[in-house]
Design a protein around this motif. Structure first.
Motif, PDB file in Angstrom:
ATOM      1  N   ILE A 111       0.833  -1.199   0.000  1.00  0.00           N
ATOM      2  CA  ILE A 111       0.000   0.000   0.000  1.00  0.00           C
ATOM      3  C   ILE A 111       0.865   1.246   0.000  1.00  0.00           C
ATOM      4  CG2 ILE A 111      -1.639   1.351   1.376  1.00  0.00           C
ATOM      5  CD1 ILE A 111      -2.759  -1.273   2.395  1.00  0.00           C
ATOM      6  N   PHE A 112       2.040   1.161   0.631  1.00  0.00           N
ATOM      7  CA  PHE A 112       2.846   2.346   0.845  1.00  0.00           C
ATOM      8  C   PHE A 112       4.017   2.447  -0.117  1.00  0.00           C
ATOM      9  CE2 PHE A 112       0.961   1.008   4.856  1.00  0.00           C
ATOM     10  CZ  PHE A 112       0.148   2.087   5.086  1.00  0.00           C
ATOM     11  N   GLN A 113       4.030   1.684  -1.188  1.00  0.00           N
ATOM     12  CA  GLN A 113       5.168   1.702  -2.072  1.00  0.00           C
ATOM     13  C   GLN A 113       5.336   3.045  -2.782  1.00  0.00           C
ATOM     14  OE1 GLN A 113       4.743  -1.675  -4.624  1.00  0.00           O
ATOM     15  NE2 GLN A 113       5.424  -3.117  -3.053  1.00  0.00           N
ATOM     16  N   GLU A 114       4.310   3.870  -2.784  1.00  0.00           N
ATOM     17  CA  GLU A 114       4.437   5.146  -3.444  1.00  0.00           C
ATOM     18  C   GLU A 114       5.225   6.146  -2.616  1.00  0.00           C
ATOM     19  OE1 GLU A 114       1.800   4.106  -1.950  1.00  0.00           O
ATOM     20  OE2 GLU A 114       1.060   5.695  -0.672  1.00  0.00           O
ATOM     21  N   ASP A 115       5.462   5.866  -1.341  1.00  0.00           N
ATOM     22  CA  ASP A 115       6.152   6.796  -0.474  1.00  0.00           C
ATOM     23  C   ASP A 115       7.659   6.754  -0.735  1.00  0.00           C
ATOM     24  OD1 ASP A 115       3.826   5.887   1.972  1.00  0.00           O
ATOM     25  OD2 ASP A 115       3.966   7.858   1.065  1.00  0.00           O
ATOM     26  N   PRO A 116       8.384   7.823  -0.406  1.00  0.00           N
ATOM     27  CA  PRO A 116       9.824   7.849  -0.616  1.00  0.00           C
ATOM     28  C   PRO A 116      10.512   6.701   0.107  1.00  0.00           C
ATOM     29  CG  PRO A 116       9.011  10.045  -0.095  1.00  0.00           C
ATOM     30  CD  PRO A 116       7.872   9.089   0.124  1.00  0.00           C
ATOM     31  N   ALA A 117      11.577   6.188  -0.513  1.00  0.00           N
ATOM     32  CA  ALA A 117      12.281   5.049   0.076  1.00  0.00           C
ATOM     33  C   ALA A 117      12.840   5.389   1.444  1.00  0.00           C
ATOM     34  CB  ALA A 117      13.411   4.601  -0.863  1.00  0.00           C
ATOM     35  N   GLU A 118      13.269   6.674   1.625  1.00  0.00           N
ATOM     36  CA  GLU A 118      13.855   7.015   2.917  1.00  0.00           C
ATOM     37  C   GLU A 118      12.815   6.990   4.026  1.00  0.00           C
ATOM     38  OE1 GLU A 118      13.524  11.038   0.662  1.00  0.00           O
ATOM     39  OE2 GLU A 118      13.934   8.936   0.203  1.00  0.00           O
ATOM     40  N   ASP A 119      11.539   7.332   3.731  1.00  0.00           N
ATOM     41  CA  ASP A 119      10.494   7.247   4.738  1.00  0.00           C
ATOM     42  C   ASP A 119      10.277   5.792   5.143  1.00  0.00           C
ATOM     43  OD1 ASP A 119      10.195   9.927   4.632  1.00  0.00           O
ATOM     44  OD2 ASP A 119       8.103   9.931   4.008  1.00  0.00           O
ATOM     45  N   GLN A 120      10.261   4.899   4.177  1.00  0.00           N
ATOM     46  CA  GLN A 120      10.080   3.481   4.485  1.00  0.00           C
ATOM     47  C   GLN A 120      11.226   2.974   5.348  1.00  0.00           C
ATOM     48  OE1 GLN A 120       9.279   1.017   1.103  1.00  0.00           O
ATOM     49  NE2 GLN A 120       7.790   2.406   0.222  1.00  0.00           N
ATOM     50  N   VAL A 204      20.549  -1.238   9.183  1.00  0.00           N
ATOM     51  CA  VAL A 204      21.267  -1.169   7.908  1.00  0.00           C
ATOM     52  C   VAL A 204      20.691  -2.183   6.933  1.00  0.00           C
ATOM     53  CG1 VAL A 204      23.510  -1.306   6.768  1.00  0.00           C
ATOM     54  CG2 VAL A 204      23.371  -0.509   9.134  1.00  0.00           C
ATOM     55  N   THR A 205      20.461  -1.739   5.705  1.00  0.00           N
ATOM     56  CA  THR A 205      19.946  -2.625   4.672  1.00  0.00           C
ATOM     57  C   THR A 205      20.525  -2.231   3.324  1.00  0.00           C
ATOM     58  OG1 THR A 205      17.921  -3.521   3.670  1.00  0.00           O
ATOM     59  CG2 THR A 205      17.931  -1.184   4.221  1.00  0.00           C
ATOM     60  N   ALA A 206      20.536  -3.155   2.383  1.00  0.00           N
ATOM     61  CA  ALA A 206      21.024  -2.857   1.045  1.00  0.00           C
ATOM     62  C   ALA A 206      19.992  -2.003   0.320  1.00  0.00           C
ATOM     63  CB  ALA A 206      21.287  -4.152   0.273  1.00  0.00           C
ATOM     64  N   GLU A 207      20.399  -0.828  -0.145  1.00  0.00           N
ATOM     65  CA  GLU A 207      19.510   0.090  -0.852  1.00  0.00           C
ATOM     66  C   GLU A 207      20.288   0.731  -1.992  1.00  0.00           C
ATOM     67  OE1 GLU A 207      16.466   0.938  -0.815  1.00  0.00           O
ATOM     68  OE2 GLU A 207      15.644   0.170   1.055  1.00  0.00           O
ATOM     69  N   SER A 208      19.827   0.567  -3.204  1.00  0.00           N
ATOM     70  CA  SER A 208      20.545   1.152  -4.337  1.00  0.00           C
ATOM     71  C   SER A 208      19.688   2.118  -5.147  1.00  0.00           C
ATOM     72  CB  SER A 208      21.042   0.036  -5.265  1.00  0.00           C
ATOM     73  OG  SER A 208      19.948  -0.748  -5.722  1.00  0.00           O
ATOM     74  N   ALA A 209      18.458   2.356  -4.707  1.00  0.00           N
ATOM     75  CA  ALA A 209      17.523   3.144  -5.520  1.00  0.00           C
ATOM     76  C   ALA A 209      17.820   4.640  -5.500  1.00  0.00           C
ATOM     77  CB  ALA A 209      16.096   2.897  -5.039  1.00  0.00           C
ATOM     78  N   TYR A 233      23.694   1.258   0.244  1.00  0.00           N
ATOM     79  CA  TYR A 233      23.047   0.796   1.468  1.00  0.00           C
ATOM     80  C   TYR A 233      22.178   1.895   2.065  1.00  0.00           C
ATOM     81  CZ  TYR A 233      26.318   3.473   4.359  1.00  0.00           C
ATOM     82  OH  TYR A 233      27.018   4.492   4.954  1.00  0.00           O
ATOM     83  N   GLY A 234      21.236   1.468   2.912  1.00  0.00           N
ATOM     84  CA  GLY A 234      20.427   2.399   3.675  1.00  0.00           C
ATOM     85  C   GLY A 234      20.782   2.247   5.138  1.00  0.00           C
ATOM     86  N   CYS A 235      20.884   3.331   5.839  1.00  0.00           N
ATOM     87  CA  CYS A 235      21.283   3.299   7.249  1.00  0.00           C
ATOM     88  C   CYS A 235      20.426   4.273   8.035  1.00  0.00           C
ATOM     89  CB  CYS A 235      22.760   3.661   7.379  1.00  0.00           C
ATOM     90  SG  CYS A 235      23.300   4.015   9.066  1.00  0.00           S
ATOM     91  N   ALA A 236      19.939   3.853   9.188  1.00  0.00           N
ATOM     92  CA  ALA A 236      19.187   4.742  10.072  1.00  0.00           C
ATOM     93  C   ALA A 236      19.638   4.501  11.510  1.00  0.00           C
ATOM     94  CB  ALA A 236      17.687   4.494   9.949  1.00  0.00           C
ATOM     95  N   VAL A 237      19.943   5.582  12.207  1.00  0.00           N
ATOM     96  CA  VAL A 237      20.259   5.514  13.636  1.00  0.00           C
ATOM     97  C   VAL A 237      19.042   6.039  14.382  1.00  0.00           C
ATOM     98  CG1 VAL A 237      21.772   6.328  15.477  1.00  0.00           C
ATOM     99  CG2 VAL A 237      22.727   5.797  13.226  1.00  0.00           C
ATOM    100  N   VAL A 238      18.523   5.232  15.294  1.00  0.00           N
ATOM    101  CA  VAL A 238      17.249   5.542  15.947  1.00  0.00           C
ATOM    102  C   VAL A 238      17.446   5.668  17.457  1.00  0.00           C
ATOM    103  CG1 VAL A 238      14.859   4.825  16.295  1.00  0.00           C
ATOM    104  CG2 VAL A 238      16.040   4.219  14.177  1.00  0.00           C
ATOM    105  N   GLY A 239      16.784   6.640  18.050  1.00  0.00           N
ATOM    106  CA  GLY A 239      16.829   6.784  19.496  1.00  0.00           C
ATOM    107  C   GLY A 239      15.957   7.932  19.962  1.00  0.00           C
ATOM    108  N   SER A 240      15.863   8.075  21.270  1.00  0.00           N
ATOM    109  CA  SER A 240      15.070   9.146  21.864  1.00  0.00           C
ATOM    110  C   SER A 240      15.953  10.226  22.468  1.00  0.00           C
ATOM    111  CB  SER A 240      14.136   8.567  22.939  1.00  0.00           C
ATOM    112  OG  SER A 240      13.230   7.638  22.377  1.00  0.00           O
ATOM    113  N   LEU A 241      17.191  10.293  21.996  1.00  0.00           N
ATOM    114  CA  LEU A 241      18.108  11.329  22.456  1.00  0.00           C
ATOM    115  C   LEU A 241      17.688  12.689  21.899  1.00  0.00           C
ATOM    116  CD1 LEU A 241      21.511   9.523  21.701  1.00  0.00           C
ATOM    117  CD2 LEU A 241      20.254   9.534  23.864  1.00  0.00           C
ATOM    118  N   PRO A 242      18.162  13.785  22.507  1.00  0.00           N
ATOM    119  CA  PRO A 242      17.972  15.100  21.886  1.00  0.00           C
ATOM    120  C   PRO A 242      18.533  15.065  20.467  1.00  0.00           C
ATOM    121  CG  PRO A 242      18.779  15.346  24.135  1.00  0.00           C
ATOM    122  CD  PRO A 242      18.837  13.872  23.821  1.00  0.00           C
ATOM    123  N   HIS A 243      17.891  15.787  19.561  1.00  0.00           N
ATOM    124  CA  HIS A 243      18.256  15.671  18.151  1.00  0.00           C
ATOM    125  C   HIS A 243      19.735  15.924  17.894  1.00  0.00           C
ATOM    126  CE1 HIS A 243      18.139  15.870  13.828  1.00  0.00           C
ATOM    127  NE2 HIS A 243      18.640  17.093  13.867  1.00  0.00           N
ATOM    128  N   GLY A 244      20.292  16.962  18.527  1.00  0.00           N
ATOM    129  CA  GLY A 244      21.697  17.278  18.312  1.00  0.00           C
ATOM    130  C   GLY A 244      22.614  16.145  18.718  1.00  0.00           C
TER     131      GLY A 244
END
Length: 263
Positions: A111-120, A204-209, A233-244
């Motif tokens: 359903i969500f394939q139309e969204d940007p790859a970075e959002d996914q 981390v995941t393989a992303e070439s798009a 590749y695609g990489c995202a660091v996730v946490g509840s730290l202050p943004h900076g």
């Protein structure tokens, strides 16, 4: 009794009731002969029960009209409204369950394939973090004490040379990691913790798009992801730290990932 080689895939089939009845006795014997796989089956069973309890209300909710219209072709594929927490819950559940209840949720991914790859990428990373950062006993599959095996295993599974970044200078120690589904592919998740018990994760995941970078938050009060899609590749660091602070940690992880890919 039917005799054949069993694998982790058969554990999932057994949990989903898809293992042929004539293979059950041999499967049970295989579990008894492989304590590691038996422990994994027990853990998956507990995880499945926990996820069913946590998301029991999701399947009882009516499908949002906007999403139903998209599926039926009655509305533009690109909606202007931000995605709701309902999607994050469904994404989290689909990460944990393969087939059956989980298959229903995972099957909605298109359903969500139309969204940007970075959002996914960011949403998958946040969903995984919400689940596993809260776990005490089963947060990771391979602990940091077996770091060499962890890196080799995840690299082979994801299809990228993966080096677990050293974030001690940022106050975080590696706990370990696990393998997760990511759309049609696989993702590596590395979990870190500071001396106060605050956890961050690296997805981390393989992303070439595409090439992209940015910050994404599903809700103002929830964790946020600093992400990149770059160099295959695609990489995202996730946490509840202050943004900076999260951005500084993410930059360190990003630089080390790039250095690892170059060696």
């Amino acid at each position: 009794m039917i005799r054949r080689d069993f694998s982790e895939r058969d554990i999932h089939m057994a949990l989903d009731g898809e293992l042929p009845a004539e293979e059950r006795a041999a499967y049970d014997a295989w579990l008894d002969a492989n304590p590691e796989m038996k422990a994994r089956s027990t853990r998956f069973t507990a995880d499945r029960a926990a996820m069913r309890a946590a998301f029991a209300g999701v399947l009882d909710e009516a499908v949002p009209v906007r999403l139903r219209n998209v599926v039926l072709g009655e509305a533009p594929a690109k909606a202007s409204a931000p995605r709701s927490r309902w999607w994050l819950g469904a994404a989290a559940a689909s990460l944990m369950l393969a087939g059956g209840f989980g298959g229903y949720l995972a099957g909605m991914d298109g359903i969500f394939q139309e969204d940007p790859a970075e959002d996914q990428l960011a949403e998958q990373a946040i969903a995984a973090h919400v689940i596993f950062a809260a776990e005490k006993r089963h947060a990771v599959e391979v602990p940091a004490s077996d770091k060499d095996h962890l890196q080799t295993w995840l690299s082979n599974r994801v299809g990228l040379k993966l080096v677990a970044p050293d974030l001690t200078a940022n106050g975080f120690q590696l706990i370990g990691g696990r393998l997760l589904p990511a759309g049609e592919g696989k993702a590596a998740m590395l979990l870190y913790e500071d001396d106060k018990g605050e956890r961050i994760s690296l997805f981390v995941t393989a992303e070439s798009a595409e090439n992209a970078k940015g910050t994404y938050a599903s809700e103002q009060s929830g964790p946020q992801a600093v992400y990149w899609l770059d160099k295959g590749y695609g990489c995202a660091v996730v946490g509840s730290l202050p943004h900076g602070q999260l951005a500084v940690v993410a930059k360190s992880a990003y630089d080390q990932l790039l250095a690892g890919l170059a060696t």
